[in-house]
Structure formats: C-alpha cells, structure tokens
Design an enzyme around this catalytic site. Structure first.
Site, PDB file in Angstrom:
ATOM      1  N   GLY A  56       1.771 -13.241  -4.719  1.00 25.56           N
ATOM      2  CA  GLY A  56       2.349 -14.549  -4.431  1.00 25.56           C
ATOM      3  C   GLY A  56       2.886 -14.717  -3.034  1.00 25.56           C
ATOM      4  CD1 TRP A  58      -0.981 -14.682   1.907  1.00 22.76           C
ATOM      5  CD2 TRP A  58      -2.869 -15.863   1.873  1.00 22.76           C
ATOM      6  NE1 TRP A  58      -1.844 -14.099   2.791  1.00 22.76           N
ATOM      7  CE2 TRP A  58      -3.022 -14.798   2.795  1.00 22.76           C
ATOM      8  CE3 TRP A  58      -3.927 -16.720   1.683  1.00 22.76           C
ATOM      9  CZ2 TRP A  58      -4.184 -14.601   3.519  1.00 22.76           C
ATOM     10  CZ3 TRP A  58      -5.101 -16.521   2.404  1.00 22.76           C
ATOM     11  CH2 TRP A  58      -5.229 -15.475   3.317  1.00 22.76           C
ATOM     12  CG  ASP A  76      -4.671 -12.531  -8.905  1.00 19.28           C
ATOM     13  OD1 ASP A  76      -4.927 -11.562  -9.645  1.00 19.28           O
ATOM     14  OD2 ASP A  76      -4.821 -12.502  -7.675  1.00 19.28           O
ATOM     15  CG  ASP A  92     -12.877 -13.466 -13.634  1.00 23.25           C
ATOM     16  OD1 ASP A  92     -12.814 -13.538 -12.384  1.00 23.25           O
ATOM     17  OD2 ASP A  92     -13.712 -12.775 -14.233  1.00 23.25           O
ATOM     18  CG  ASP A 117      -5.580 -12.165   1.119  1.00 16.09           C
ATOM     19  OD1 ASP A 117      -6.456 -11.649   1.842  1.00 16.09           O
ATOM     20  OD2 ASP A 117      -4.429 -11.701   1.023  1.00 16.09           O
ATOM     21  CE  LYS A 157      -9.098  -9.564   1.748  1.00 17.93           C
ATOM     22  NZ  LYS A 157      -7.980  -8.709   1.315  1.00 17.93           N
TER      23      LYS A 157
END
Length: 829
Positions: A56, A58, A76, A92, A117, A157
């Site tokens: 958490g 971000w 998540d 998911d 990320d 990312k």
C-alpha cells in the site's frame, strides 16, 4: 547471541530509513513520488487504479497528492491493510472476476491513472522471470484499456529483457507519448525500469492479438539477404556540391560585395574579390592588407574576415554620401515645373519621415514605461522577499526560544501603556483624539504574529475557570472581586491636589455610594416583572393567614405536643429567625400599608421561607391562636411526594400496569398470596429478613425481553458522563491539542535545521515529545494467578510478555467478602 539482520543488496539504504521515518509502508513509495515530480500526473487525477498494490505504499502517495474527493482503488492477491479514503480489493488481475469487481466498484467511472508495480515470484531462472513479468505487464495493460479514460496515464514496471521492445511497440500503438525512465529510488543493480505512457488514444476497438503473449512476444525470423541484394545497382549522386557549379574557384567584384544582402554568406562562397573601381581602390580604407586579403579569401581567419566586413561598411558610407551630393546637384539643374513636383514629393517624404519619427518616439516611450514598470515590480518583489525573510527569521527565533514574542530590546520610555492620568489639559486631549494612524499601523505591522494569540488564550483560561467552579464558589469569587473594586474606587477618590499640575478633562468624579445604590435599586424595580408585585404580596398574606389558622386548629385537636425535631446549629438559627418574623406577619394581617410592600420586597427566596416555617412549626403550635373565631376553612398542605427510582423490573411492571387495566387487577389480586411478608422488619433478625427476601418471593409475570430492554436503557444512561466530567475531558483534550501544536512547530524547526546530524535531530525530537508528555503510553500489566506452594520469587510464565503481576486466588475471595460486608452495612443504614 544477537540475530544478524538482512543487509544484502544494501537493503537498508536511505530510502528504506526515509520510509520508516515518514510512515510509508514500502520504500517503493519514493519511486512514485519521483515519477510524479517529473510527469505531474497525480495532481490532476480524479480516479486512480493501482494494480498489485500491496502493501500500500503507492496508495499512500496517491492519497496524499490527489484531491481529497478522489476515488482510489487498490487490487492485489494478498490483503491490504485499510487506508483512509482508499478502496482495496483482494483479486487476481489476470482473471475475469477481478474485472467484474472493478466494474462494480467504479460503476460508470473511467480512471485517469492506472499504476502497475507488480512482479512475479522470482527465483527459477532469469529468462522465465523476465517473461513472467512481461506477461503480467501485458495483463495490466489489458485492464488499463478497459477502465482508462481518453488522455489518461499508464505507469508500469518492466524488466529489461528481450520482451521489452515488443511491449514498448504495443504501448506506442495505444498511447500518444511513451517514455522509459529509472527513478533515483530504484536500485542500480535492479533490472527494473518504469515506462510512463501518457495520452491514451482510447480506440473504439483493440485487436485481441495485442494482449496475447504468444503473438506479442513471438520471435520474428529475419530473412538472410543474398549477395545480389547487397550489391548496389546504381551509383548514388554525389552530395555537397551545388548544381551547375563546375568550378570551385569564384572571383567576384567589389561592387557585388557592397550590394550583397548577407556579406558573411558572400564571403563563404567567394574565393577572390577584385577591386575594379578606381575610386574605391584609391580610398584611404583600402590598404595593402585589405588588397592582400582580397586575393585569397579561403585562407583567411576570423580576424581578417572581420577587417573585410569593416572595410565594406566604410565603403558603403562613402558611396552613400557621394550619391547624396549628386542628387543635390541634380535638383539645382531641374526646371521650375520639375521643381514643383519635386517639392510636393519632398513634402510627402518629409511628412512620412515625421510620422515615422513620431511612431518611433511613441514606441520608445512605451518601451521606457514598460522598463520602468518592470523595475518597479522587481523592486516591490525584492522588498516583499526581504520582509518575508525577516518575518521567517523572527518566527524561527521565537520557535527556537531564542527570542520571546512581543519583547523588544529598544527603550520603552515613550511607548508605554496608555493611561488617562497622563492627560493633563485640553492640548494633550486634542493630541490623543487626533492620533497618529501611520505610527499605529507601523507599530502593529512590526509586531510578530505570535502576539495575536495571547489574548485568546487568556480568554480561554478565564472561561475554563468559570466552568470549573461551582455556582456557589463562582458567586463567592464575584463578591470578593466586587469588594476589591469598591475599595479601589474609594482609594481612587482620594485627591492629591499638590502633585497634580492641572485638571484631567477625561477623569470624572464618582458619586456617593448611597446615591449609586438608590439608582441601581430604582433601575432594578422598574422592570416589567415587578409590575404586579402588589397583587402577589396580597396573595402571600392570605396564604400565610390560612396556614396560621390551620396550625392553631391542629394544636387544639392534638392533646399532647409532638416531640421536638432534632436541632443543630442551622435549625436553631432558622427557628430564631422565624420567631422574630412571626410578629411581622401578624402586623401584616391587621395593617396593609407601606410595611406590606416592604416585607414583600425582601430578597429571600420562597424555598427558604418554607424551610423556616417547617422548623418553627412546633413552637407556633404551642402558642395557640385566636384564628378559629374568623371561621376560615383551611385546606391542609400536603408534603411533596417522594419519587422512587425504579429498577428495570419495576419499569417493566409499570409498563404492564399502564397498558392494561385487566393486567393491573390481576397483579393486585396475585399480591395476596402465601409468600406475603407482612411482619415488621425491626422485630425480626436481619439474617432472617434477608433470607425471606431472597427465597420467599413470588416471581412476577414479566416479559424477559421487556426487562432486558429497560436494563439496556439503564446501561446507556449510566454510560453517559455527567456534565462536569465531559467538560473536564474537553478541557483536557483542548490543552493536549494546544500542547501538540506547539510541539509540532518546535519539531518542524528542529527538522529544518541543517547544522545538526540526523541522530541529534532524533534525540531532540524525543526530548521535545517527552517534555510535552505526548510519548507516554500506559504500561500493560498481565495478571498471573499464583499456584499453591510457590514462594515469593515467581518465574515468568510461558507465553507472558511485558510487565506482569502475581496475584493470589485468596485475594479474590477476600475482596468478594469485603464487598458483601459493605453491602450489608449499607442496608443497615
């Protein structure tokens, strides 16, 4: 032996410690902060979706930089601890269930920013890990295309691998601008980079092959080129030469050089300048060096080329002057007709030149005014910066306790506190009334801002003092302050005529005390509430007469006097007052003159009169009265009913009685039973009475739900704090908040200090919070019951941490017995 921490890959770098200090859940929060500092995508966003958001960090950054009313959703696989103003989902991102949950949460909204990320579980092999991360990024892009608004941003990312270029190509097809960057917070040894995609194109239809990893990361076979393809079929044209230019040597004349619009370009193309004009060749500026330079220009340096340009300028001036002289000579030889036409053209030329000059002067004036205005604005900005810098320095000095607010080193001889006694004569009075407002403004502007809050704090303390005191204590304090004011007024009336030089026009002599009291009394009784006071006095007299008659008749009916009530100091005092007041009442019955009004104007309350009458009732009965002869019928005054507070069972029983008459009759009939206990409690032993009350009681027909309802209401009422407790808690909270604000200001000053190290800053902050009493935590105590045969020293039991206290089971029984004894003694009383 101490446990060694994980320090591999310099895990505990400065961003790790910064995240611990600032409260971020992960050091990756600083990556998003640095990306946002460069691209500015969080400030304008109204909705954000964070994929792979655990733990958490971000989400914390997004909640801090985005507007307060923004919608922030985090997804998540693992659960995320709740955050204020943030919605978290445990799903998911590669499944359809996650997409449905997001649609349910976002409804019709489209997000402005999508963050990713995420990284897979690594450790198998580098090739497999890189492919898994690229596949995860592709799934995140698929979700982003479903929920991203037109013009939105997608930050993800990516690992640097062979799948990076295909991903970058897909990003470029869907976004207007794609940039890859690596923030400073990302470790140098890490293969991660961040791709910022801005300006989502939002196509109506996206090819499904873009999100198919088999197609997106498919290896393209490069066909080998044959030998014939490598051989060039046609010789390319030579570049760098102008078309039609067959020679590289260019010879030009001086006249062309003087007429050239761009002399520098002319010199770069020319190889030689021939001086073909005799006048120009004989000109003083045409020296031997200039002739030598003109012969070969390609070998000249910067200095020689500059000398050629200066030579050209001199020649142009010479030629222009010569042409003007020829024009004047030509004007003289013109005919008269031509002269008229020439004069008209000259006048037009002159007028045009004058207009041009006026326009130039106006432009010059405007430029001058603009420059002056810019200088004035710059000067004002400089002064404002200087003033703000001084105020900031003064505030820092006050926060660091280097200087006290409102205290000045300057002399305060002439700028003391204002006093009326310093004004002597009409001239000084006129000076005070006129005043110097400029000086007052400058004085107020020079004061620091901290002085503004002093008066408010004092007022708060006064109000809190009044709320702390009881009404009786507050009345005593006010009486004491009134007495002090009267004494000060008496001392102020003393006139020292010898020391005074003149009469003060603002000081007015006080009137006598008796006159002031009479005026206050007349103002008080002139209110509307005292308009019908005469009628009230007559009614009070009639009631008192009826009470006296009723008492006398009761005295005649009773053969013996009742036993006197227990007397103490207060009752004796009240009875003596009542004896003194009885003759006044009898006089008021016979005479209803001015004394009647005087007695009715007394300040004593009606409750005190009733108490006095009750105390002196026995003495009045013994005296007797002749009021029977008047023949008044007196109604006896009943004592006020004493209300009993009902328990939950009593309230439930009262509800049954009030709701049904039949139930009321049944309850009354059932009260006559064999369990009825009609004996006097004083004649029986106490233990017998308690056992009878406990065991020989018939259960009432009550509903358990109704009883529980009233019991719950009682618990809610008992849970409410009384007014004094609530006020005390509010005052304590206000003091704590005030202390916290002061400590925060001091802590900010310590943090902004550059001269000390981080360790010293932490030590100073701890001492500040310790002095403020904000770091104290109540120590948790665990109670452990001691077993039999254990001595004084008890070892720490298994599973118990922190401070613990050993207690005895015997102690619990003793305390229970003490409570029973106290309850029994309370019943006896």
């Amino acid at each position: 032996m101490g446990k060694k921490g994980k320090v591999g890959k310099s895990r505990r770098d400065k961003f790790y410690h910064l995240a611990k200090e600032t409260g971020y859940r992960s050091r990756s929060a600083f990556k998003l902060i640095q990306l946002n500092r460069r691209f500015q995508f969080l400030q304008k966003a109204r909705a954000l979706l964070d994929l792979c958001a655990a733990p958490g960090g971000w989400l914390q950054v997004a909640a801090k930089f985005m507007p307060v009313s923004s919608l922030i959703v985090g997804v998540d696989l693992v659960p995320i601890k709740p955050l204020p103003n943030v919605v978290t989902l445990q799903e998911d991102i590669t499944t359809e269930r996650c997409r449905q949950a997001l649609r349910k949460e976002l409804k019709t909204w489209k997000v402005d920013v999508v963050l990713n990320d995420g990284a897979p579980n690594v450790g198998a092999s580098w090739v497999h890990d890189a492919y898994s991360q690229a596949h995860l990024t592709l799934m995140a892009l698929r979700l982003a295309c479903d929920f991203l608004a037109r013009g939105g941003c997608f930050i993800t990312k990516v690992f640097r691998s062979r799948d990076y270029q295909p991903l970058l190509w897909i990003f470029q097809q869907l976004f207007h601008r794609v940039q890859a960057t690596k923030p400073q917070a990302s470790r140098h040894e890490s293969a991660e980079i961040f791709v910022v995609c801005q300006g989502f194109l939002a196509p109506d239809k996206v090819d499904a092959k873009f999100f198919d990893p088999k197609f997106a990361f498919k290896e393209v076979e490069v066909q080998a080129k044959t030998v014939t393809e490598l051989v060039t079929k046609k010789k390319p044209k030579a570049e760098g030469y102008a078309e039609g230019d067959l020679t590289l040597y260019h010879r030009t004349s001086v006249t062309d050089f003087l007429r050239a619009a761009n002399p520098v370009d002319f010199l770069s193309k020319a190889s030689e300048i021939s001086i073909d004009d005799k006048e120009l060749a004989q000109h003083p500026a045409t020296t031997e060096d200039i002739r030598a330079c003109c012969q070969d220009i390609k070998v000249l340096g910067r200095k020689e080329l500059r000398s050629l340009l200066n030579w050209r300028t001199k020649l142009r001036r010479y030629v222009a002057k010569k042409l003007k002289e020829q024009a004047k000579a030509l004007d003289i030889s013109l005919s008269s007709e031509e002269e008229g036409d020439e004069e008209e053209s000259a006048a037009e030329t002159k007028q045009a030149s004058e207009e041009e000059e006026e326009r130039e002067e106006e432009e010059q004036l405007n430029r001058t005014l603009a420059e002056m205005k810019a200088q004035e604005v710059a000067e004002l900005k400089r002064k404002k910066k200087k003033l703000l810098r001084e105020q900031r320095k003064q505030r820092e000095r006050v926060e660091l306790k280097m200087d006290l607010p409102g205290v000045s080193i300057a002399d305060e001889g002439e700028t003391g506190m204002f006093s009326l006694r310093t004004i002597r004569g009409q001239q000084l009075l006129e000076e005070v009334t006129q005043g110097d407002m400029n000086a007052a403004d400058t004085f107020l502007s020079d004061l620091p801002r901290d002085d503004i809050y002093v008066s408010d704090a004092e007022d708060d303390d006064d109000t809190s003092l009044e709320s702390d005191l009881d009404p009786e204590e507050l009345a005593g304090v006010r009486t004491h302050s009134d007495q002090k004011e009267q004494k000060s007024l008496q001392f102020a009336q003393v006139d020292d005529s010898k020391e005074e030089e003149g009469e003060n026009p603002l000081l007015v002599p006080l009137e006598e005390k008796a006159v002031l009291q009479e005026e206050q009394a007349s103002l008080w009784f002139s209110k509307d509430g005292f308009s019908g006071i005469d009628d009230d006095a007559d009614e009070a007299l009639e009631i008192s007469q009826a009470q006296l008659l009723y008492k006398s008749r009761q005295k005649e009916q009773q053969p013996t006097d009742p036993p006197p009530p227990p007397t103490n100091l207060k009752t004796e005092k009240k009875s003596s007052q009542c004896q003194n007041e009885v003759p006044k009442e009898t006089e008021a019955i016979t005479d209803t003159g001015g004394e009647d009004r005087d007695s009715s104007d007394s300040d004593s309350s009606s409750s005190e009169d009733e108490d006095d009458w009750k105390v002196s009732r026995g003495k009045k009965r013994s005296r007797g009265s002749k009021a029977d002869e008047d023949g008044f019928e007196v109604v006896p005054i009943e004592d006020p009913v004493k209300y009993r507070i009902l328990d939950p069972e009593g309230l439930a029983l009262g509800a049954v009685i009030a709701s049904s008459k039949k139930a009321k009759r049944d309850l009354i009939d059932n009260s006559f039973n064999r369990y009825a206990f009609n004996e006097e409690e004083e004649e029986l032993p106490e233990w017998f009475v308690q056992e009878e009350k406990q065991h020989r009681i018939r259960q009432l027909p009550l509903d358990k739900k109704e009883v529980e309802h009233y019991r719950k209401r009682w618990r809610e009422i008992n849970a409410r704090p009384i007014k004094k407790v609530a006020e005390a808690k509010a005052r304590k909270k206000r003091r704590m908040l005030k202390k916290l604000e002061q400590t925060k200001k001091k802590a900010e000053a310590v943090v902004n200090t550059v001269d000390i190290s981080e360790r010293e800053k932490v030590a100073q902050l701890r001492s500040l919070y310790k002095k403020a009493g904000l770091g104290k935590e109540k120590r948790q105590v665990t109670y452990v019951v001691a077993k039999k045969g254990v001595g004084r020293k008890v070892r720490r039991p298994a599973g118990v941490r922190g401070h613990f206290k050993v207690v005895d089971s015997r102690m619990k029984k003793d305390q229970r017995a003490q409570r029973k004894e106290q309850k029994r003694n309370h019943r006896r009383k």
